[in-house]
Design an enzyme around this catalytic site. Structure first.
Site: not given
Ligand SMILES: NC(=O)c1ccc[n+]([C@@H]2O[C@H](COP(=O)([O-])OP(=O)(O)OC[C@H]3O[C@@H](n4cnc5c(N)ncnc54)[C@H](OP(=O)(O)O)[C@@H]3O)[C@@H](O)[C@H]2O)c1
Length: 288
Positions: A64, A215, A218
């Protein structure tokens, strides 16, 4: 002492107790997870708020930024509280275009484990996930050589526990035949239910299932059913999505990502939303 006041209580990963409500740090890096954050101080504030709220599980990766998220975690939180467990993953690099080329040969994996130790400022990594597949999702193929490399690093005392990510059920079974795993981290949310059966199977074995993109990642979750249920409950759709995951199975751990302390606090409060059986039945239609 681990706080249990967070929604969902706690779960045990091997010998590590973590809050089921964790934090995914990926969104702290720059756009498309490349480079530094636009607001360095804001990123540090999110990490500190997560720990102040009682979260004891932070998910990260050396990929990251690359390096950026781990360095932010170290700057914000080192020396780490004993209760905090940082989970990282290895198995992918970054290229100049922001792609995620696989890096699962033994030398790359060893280098990545040592880089994680260095950037996080740790002597031992609590939990390392072997990231498999590609951006399109899990892909078939043997994991033996890569997983055995991590088991070797575990035997050297550099890793406490192992997991797999972006994995097929066959790859999970292959890894388990080599050494115990404590978690599987795959893509799963209200709209992407491909691992429904896997979640039950892992629950029976006492293995955590940690959905990434809880959530929507992207492309934030959008569904008229979700909006309807959220409006009826006078809650944010994201709160409903997180509360649903916590209710879905006791072995599900949350790692929602955000770069905003406001969203972090909203998510923690929102995940406690009570959902009735009727709400659950309606939400169940989204991904089926
Ligand atoms: N193992 C893998 O291959 C893999 C792949 C992808 C991700 N991951 C892990 O999974 C974690 C979670 O995935 P992710 O962060 O990509 O996706 P996510 O948790 O599904 O969604 C994050 C998105 O939601 C928005 N968001 C969060 N809370 C919100 C709210 N209350 N209201 C409106 N928008 C909100 C965030 O924007 P804001 O920043 O504006 O809040 C961000 O754009 C990552 O941090 C990573 O550690 C692992």
């Amino acid at each position: 002492m681990v706080s249990t006041s967070l929604p969902g209580g706690t779960w045990t990963l091997g010998d590590l107790t973590v809050t089921r409500f964790g934090y995914g740090a990926m969104q702290l890096a720059g756009p498309w997870v490349m480079g530094p954050p636009a607001d360095h101080g804001g990123a540090l504030a999110v990490l500190r708020a997560a720990v102040e709220l009682g979260i004891t599980h932070i998910d990260t990766s050396e990929a990251y930024g690359p390096h950026v998220t781990n360095q932010l975690i170290r700057e914000a939180l080192h020396p780490y509280p004993d209760s905090l467990h940082i989970v990282t993953k290895v198995g992918a690099n970054r290229d100049q275009q922001g792609g995620w080329p696989p890096a699962r040969d033994p030398e790359s994996l060893r280098r990545s484990v040592h880089e994680n130790l260095e950037t996080l400022g740790l002597d031992v990594l609590d939990l390392v996930n072997l990231r498999l597949g590609d951006a399109a999702g899990p892909q078939p193929g043997s994991v033996a050589e890569a997983f055995e490399t991590l088991v070797d690093l575990q035997r050297q005392g550099l890793i406490r526990h192992l997991g797999v990510s972006n994995a097929t059920p066959e790859q999970i079974a292959e890894a388990q035949a080599i050494a115990p795993i404590v978690c599987v981290q795959n893509m799963y949310n209200l709209a992407h239910r491909q691992d429904d059966e896997l979640i039950y199977a892992l629950a029976e074995q006492g293995i955590a299932y940690v959905p990434f993109f809880p959530l929507g990642g992207f492309s934030p979750l959008q569904s008229s059913v979700l909006s309807t249920v959220a409006a009826r409950l006078e809650a944010a759709p994201m709160s409903v999505a997180l509360a649903w995951l916590l209710r879905r199975s006791p072995n599900i751990l949350l790692i929602p990502g955000t770069s905003s302390t406001t969203h972090l606090r909203e998510n923690v409060a929102g995940a406690a939303l009570p959902l009735s059986d009727d709400d659950l039945a309606e939400l169940d239609k989204i991904g089926r």
